[in-house]
Design an enzyme around this catalytic site. Structure first.
Site, PDB file in Angstrom:
ATOM      1  N   TYR A 146      -1.046  -8.324 -10.876  1.00  0.00           N
ATOM      2  CA  TYR A 146       0.040  -8.301 -11.854  1.00  0.00           C
ATOM      3  C   TYR A 146      -0.216  -9.246 -13.029  1.00  0.00           C
ATOM      4  CZ  TYR A 146       3.620  -5.555  -9.416  1.00  0.00           C
ATOM      5  OH  TYR A 146       4.344  -4.552  -8.848  1.00  0.00           O
ATOM      6  N   LYS A 193      -6.887  -5.965   2.085  1.00  0.00           N
ATOM      7  CA  LYS A 193      -7.898  -4.911   2.048  1.00  0.00           C
ATOM      8  C   LYS A 193      -9.247  -5.633   2.106  1.00  0.00           C
ATOM      9  CE  LYS A 193      -9.078  -0.568   1.646  1.00  0.00           C
ATOM     10  NZ  LYS A 193      -8.800   0.454   2.671  1.00  0.00           N
ATOM     11  N   ASP A 225      -3.831  -0.037   4.180  1.00  0.00           N
ATOM     12  CA  ASP A 225      -3.640   1.400   4.444  1.00  0.00           C
ATOM     13  C   ASP A 225      -3.102   1.607   5.863  1.00  0.00           C
ATOM     14  OD1 ASP A 225      -6.091   0.432   5.318  1.00  0.00           O
ATOM     15  OD2 ASP A 225      -7.255   2.191   4.737  1.00  0.00           O
ATOM     16  N   ASP A 249       4.594  -5.241  -3.199  1.00  0.00           N
ATOM     17  CA  ASP A 249       5.474  -4.379  -3.988  1.00  0.00           C
ATOM     18  C   ASP A 249       5.586  -3.015  -3.305  1.00  0.00           C
ATOM     19  OD1 ASP A 249       6.971  -3.438  -6.219  1.00  0.00           O
ATOM     20  OD2 ASP A 249       5.171  -2.394  -6.896  1.00  0.00           O
ATOM     21  N   ASP A 253       8.974  -1.414  -0.747  1.00  0.00           N
ATOM     22  CA  ASP A 253       9.739  -0.178  -0.977  1.00  0.00           C
ATOM     23  C   ASP A 253       9.710   0.691   0.280  1.00  0.00           C
ATOM     24  OD1 ASP A 253      10.360  -0.824  -3.617  1.00  0.00           O
ATOM     25  OD2 ASP A 253      10.068   1.256  -4.279  1.00  0.00           O
TER      26      ASP A 253
HETATM   27  C1  IPM Z   1      10.024  -5.089  -7.872  1.00  0.00           C
HETATM   28  C2  IPM Z   1       9.831  -4.171  -9.058  1.00  0.00           C
HETATM   29  C3  IPM Z   1       9.052  -4.922 -10.116  1.00  0.00           C
HETATM   30  C4  IPM Z   1       7.683  -5.230  -9.545  1.00  0.00           C
HETATM   31  C5  IPM Z   1       8.922  -4.174 -11.461  1.00  0.00           C
HETATM   32  C6  IPM Z   1      10.279  -3.800 -12.008  1.00  0.00           C
HETATM   33  C7  IPM Z   1       8.139  -4.981 -12.469  1.00  0.00           C
HETATM   34  O1  IPM Z   1       9.227  -2.991  -8.679  1.00  0.00           O
HETATM   35  O2  IPM Z   1      10.665  -6.147  -8.042  1.00  0.00           O
HETATM   36  O3  IPM Z   1       9.558  -4.759  -6.789  1.00  0.00           O
HETATM   37  O4  IPM Z   1       6.787  -4.384  -9.578  1.00  0.00           O
HETATM   38  O5  IPM Z   1       7.513  -6.357  -9.079  1.00  0.00           O
HETATM   39 MN    MN Z   2       8.875  -2.779  -6.535  1.00  0.00          MN
END
Ligand code: IPM
Ligand code: MN
Length: 375
Positions: A146, A193, A225, A249, A253
């Protein structure tokens, strides 16, 4: 019970449903502050698309200033479709969040994945697979791909992003993950990884050495993975998941949906200055202004915020109230409960549960009735 402490909170409602869910979060924070005898003072700042509209930048200096001075930062959500569909936009709402993380030195992003029994049916996983799932992701937040060197090579129309970590960056988040693991089962899974990436091999060396001299830590390694797959086939094997920025990240999710609803998951970002608390979900622009969004992730982020201020009883009161309302079978539309209520109604119900304590539980019948007649 009264400790009469006063805390300064900088509130960043942001975009989309951000302001609505933050309103509920503040309602609930005020209710526990009242009940447990401390006070909260708020200062509101702009971030994201709304900040671009108002100030021409997604993170004005005044916002950084207000956040640095605060005891904690409470954020709604950022993002707007007009930027998502324009890859050439030079100024983007997300830059505000990334810059804020960097400015506050928020190197650890903590995302707990908790399963509420009443919501198990919403999970894409079968009940017996989900059973016993309770883990927390420690995601490195201010380095890695990032923030590494990136750029374009016009000669062949190429582009690159580099993933760089140094020892100090790996050590400080690992220490936090180990501390958390000691309060839980002691098990830490390092996700990387390392079969391909040099930066992952550095993570392994450092984390392995730290684990060797750390008491009560059982360290495991998983390639990312495989970890993505394991999170679906046997999520209850995880306790503390430690990983880099990008892998964290993606995995967080994935972790969030297996619990049933993205609308339930809170997060904390901890670092060198004030800590920041925000729901894991995004700005959900389609729902903005409709009073239908789920405020629970934000309300639960408020509980994490209070823990950072050592208001443990107040944090527990919030979690208990959320669990109680879930048991009542009342929730916003995404939760598909027996009774559907609005975002603000859910905030009001949690607030009443906190204010009334025991008696609230006894009023179940009248509460259910009042919610269903309003709807
Ligand atoms: C998160 C989001 C952020 C990230 C984006 C909005 C920059 O997806 O907080 O997980 O990728 O960190
Ligand atoms: Mn995210």
């Amino acid at each position: 019970m009264s400790n009469q402490r006063k805390f300064n909170i900088t509130v960043l409602p942001g975009d989309g449903i951000g302001p609505e869910v933050i309103d509920q979060g503040i309602k609930v924070l005020d209710a526990v502050a009242d009940r447990f005898g401390f006070s909260l003072e708020y200062c509101v700042g702009d971030i994201g698309a709304i900040a671009i509209d108002r100030h021409g930048t997604p993170l004005p200096d005044e916002t950084i200033d207000a956040c640095t001075k605060a005891d904690a930062v409470f954020l709604g959500a950022i993002g707007h479709p007009k930027y998502d569909h324009d890859p050439s936009a030079k100024i983007r709402p997300e830059q505000g969040l990334l810059k804020l993380r960097k400015s506050l030195g928020l190197y650890a992003n903590i995302r707990p994945v908790t399963v509420y029994p009443e919501l198990a049916d919403l999970s894409p996983l079968k009940k017996h697979i989900l059973d016993g799932t309770d883990f927390v992701i420690y995601r490195e937040l201010t380095s890695g791909i990032y923030f590494g060197k990136s750029g374009r090579n016009p000669e062949e129309n190429g582009a690159y992003d580099t993933c760089y970590y140094n020892e100090a960056e790996i050590r400080r988040i690992t220490k936090l993950a180990f501390d958390a693991a000691r309060q839980r089962s002691g098990k830490v899974t390092l996700v990387d990884k390392a079969n391909v990436l040099e930066s992952s091999r550095l993570w392994r060396e450092i984390v392995r050495d730290m684990a060797a001299s750390a008491e009560g830590i059982e360290l495991e390694y998983l390639f990312v993975d495989n970890a993505a797959m394991q999170m679906i086939v046997a999520p209850n094997q995880f306790d503390v998941v430690l990983t880099s920025n990008m892998f964290g990240d993606i995995l967080s999710d994935e972790g969030s949906v297996i619990s049933g609803s993205l609308g339930m998951l809170p997060s904390a970002s901890i670092g060198e200055h004030s800590s920041l608390f925000e729901p894991v979900h995004g700005s959900y622009p389609q729902a903005a202004g409709k009073d239908i969004a789920n405020p629970l992730a934000t309300i639960l982020s408020g509980a994490m915020l209070l823990e950072s201020l050592e208001q443990f009883e107040a944090a527990k009161a919030i979690r208990d109230a959320v669990a109680l309302i879930c048991r009542f079978g009342i929730g916003t539309q995404d939760l598909k409960m027996n009774i559907t209520c609005s975002c603000s109604q859910l905030g009001d119900l949690i607030t009443s549960a906190i204010q009334e304590g025991e008696t609230f539980g006894l009023r179940r019948g009248t509460i259910e009735e009042s919610v269903s007649t309003i709807i």
